[in-house]
Write a protein that holds these residues in place. Sequence first.
Motif, PDB file in Angstrom:
ATOM      1  N   LEU A  23     -25.263 -14.776  21.473  1.00  0.00           N
ATOM      2  CA  LEU A  23     -26.197 -15.205  22.514  1.00  0.00           C
ATOM      3  C   LEU A  23     -26.250 -16.721  22.642  1.00  0.00           C
ATOM      4  N   ILE A  24     -26.240 -17.413  21.520  1.00  0.00           N
ATOM      5  CA  ILE A  24     -26.243 -18.880  21.562  1.00  0.00           C
ATOM      6  C   ILE A  24     -25.001 -19.381  22.292  1.00  0.00           C
ATOM      7  N   ALA A  25     -23.850 -18.805  21.980  1.00  0.00           N
ATOM      8  CA  ALA A  25     -22.607 -19.216  22.650  1.00  0.00           C
ATOM      9  C   ALA A  25     -22.700 -18.991  24.151  1.00  0.00           C
ATOM     10  N   ALA A  26     -23.253 -17.864  24.562  1.00  0.00           N
ATOM     11  CA  ALA A  26     -23.380 -17.570  25.988  1.00  0.00           C
ATOM     12  C   ALA A  26     -24.349 -18.534  26.665  1.00  0.00           C
ATOM     13  N   PHE A  27     -25.469 -18.819  26.025  1.00  0.00           N
ATOM     14  CA  PHE A  27     -26.425 -19.753  26.607  1.00  0.00           C
ATOM     15  C   PHE A  27     -25.861 -21.177  26.661  1.00  0.00           C
ATOM     16  N   VAL A  28     -25.075 -21.552  25.673  1.00  0.00           N
ATOM     17  CA  VAL A  28     -24.429 -22.867  25.700  1.00  0.00           C
ATOM     18  C   VAL A  28     -23.431 -22.930  26.852  1.00  0.00           C
ATOM     19  N   GLY A  29     -22.674 -21.874  27.061  1.00  0.00           N
ATOM     20  CA  GLY A  29     -21.739 -21.824  28.183  1.00  0.00           C
ATOM     21  C   GLY A  29     -22.450 -21.971  29.515  1.00  0.00           C
ATOM     22  N   ARG A  30     -23.558 -21.247  29.694  1.00  0.00           N
ATOM     23  CA  ARG A  30     -24.312 -21.353  30.944  1.00  0.00           C
ATOM     24  C   ARG A  30     -24.966 -22.726  31.077  1.00  0.00           C
ATOM     25  N   ALA A  31     -25.412 -23.308  29.967  1.00  0.00           N
ATOM     26  CA  ALA A  31     -26.006 -24.647  30.011  1.00  0.00           C
ATOM     27  C   ALA A  31     -24.965 -25.688  30.426  1.00  0.00           C
ATOM     28  N   MET A  32     -23.728 -25.538  29.941  1.00  0.00           N
ATOM     29  CA  MET A  32     -22.667 -26.459  30.353  1.00  0.00           C
ATOM     30  C   MET A  32     -22.404 -26.336  31.848  1.00  0.00           C
ATOM     31  N   TYR A  33     -22.383 -25.114  32.355  1.00  0.00           N
ATOM     32  CA  TYR A  33     -22.187 -24.903  33.784  1.00  0.00           C
ATOM     33  C   TYR A  33     -23.333 -25.540  34.572  1.00  0.00           C
ATOM     34  N   ARG A  39     -25.236 -32.532  37.596  1.00  0.00           N
ATOM     35  CA  ARG A  39     -24.513 -33.794  37.793  1.00  0.00           C
ATOM     36  C   ARG A  39     -23.953 -33.916  39.201  1.00  0.00           C
ATOM     37  N   ALA A  40     -23.494 -32.786  39.760  1.00  0.00           N
ATOM     38  CA  ALA A  40     -22.947 -32.787  41.116  1.00  0.00           C
ATOM     39  C   ALA A  40     -24.051 -32.748  42.183  1.00  0.00           C
ATOM     40  N   LYS A  41     -25.305 -32.744  41.741  1.00  0.00           N
ATOM     41  CA  LYS A  41     -26.477 -32.720  42.610  1.00  0.00           C
ATOM     42  C   LYS A  41     -26.555 -31.459  43.482  1.00  0.00           C
ATOM     43  N   ARG A  42     -26.052 -30.351  42.961  1.00  0.00           N
ATOM     44  CA  ARG A  42     -26.167 -29.070  43.656  1.00  0.00           C
ATOM     45  C   ARG A  42     -27.363 -28.259  43.150  1.00  0.00           C
ATOM     46  N   ARG A  43     -27.948 -28.699  42.027  1.00  0.00           N
ATOM     47  CA  ARG A  43     -29.108 -28.019  41.447  1.00  0.00           C
ATOM     48  C   ARG A  43     -30.053 -29.058  40.862  1.00  0.00           C
ATOM     49  N   PRO A  44     -31.367 -28.745  40.888  1.00  0.00           N
ATOM     50  CA  PRO A  44     -32.287 -29.604  40.144  1.00  0.00           C
ATOM     51  C   PRO A  44     -32.200 -29.275  38.643  1.00  0.00           C
ATOM     52  N   VAL A  45     -32.639 -30.200  37.818  1.00  0.00           N
ATOM     53  CA  VAL A  45     -32.584 -29.962  36.371  1.00  0.00           C
ATOM     54  C   VAL A  45     -33.434 -28.750  36.006  1.00  0.00           C
ATOM     55  N   PHE A  46     -34.642 -28.699  36.524  1.00  0.00           N
ATOM     56  CA  PHE A  46     -35.537 -27.578  36.241  1.00  0.00           C
ATOM     57  C   PHE A  46     -35.999 -26.958  37.548  1.00  0.00           C
TER      58      PHE A  46
END
Length: 108
Positions: A23-33, A39-46
């Motif tokens: 689960l940690i690996a999956a959440f880290v993968g989604r967090a990287m995405y 960074r690309a300004k397509r989503r807000p941080v929260f």
Amino acid sequence: MQDPQAGLIEVINRIVGGAGVTLIAAFVGRAMYHAGEVRAKRRPVFSKDLIWEVPIAVGMALIGEGVASQLALSETSGTALIAVIAYLGPRSIGVIIESALGLRKNGG
């Protein structure tokens, strides 16, 4: 006595167990995405939409664990594969599968 040469994945596995590492690996993968999207300004941080990352991460963890098991990968390699699959997400995995099976036409 603790092994001083143990890697990060081994240490986390000792602390939280195999399911926790998955689960940690999956959440880290989604967090990287998500970080890339921010960074690309397509989503807000929260935002409240961030809650949709939870079922994606869990689903990608299950899929990644199954693939890693099928490929008979080591624990460390399997964890890395889970993080990569979670980073790619369901859409990218679908495109990869369609391309591999020849179901996807060029450019579409």
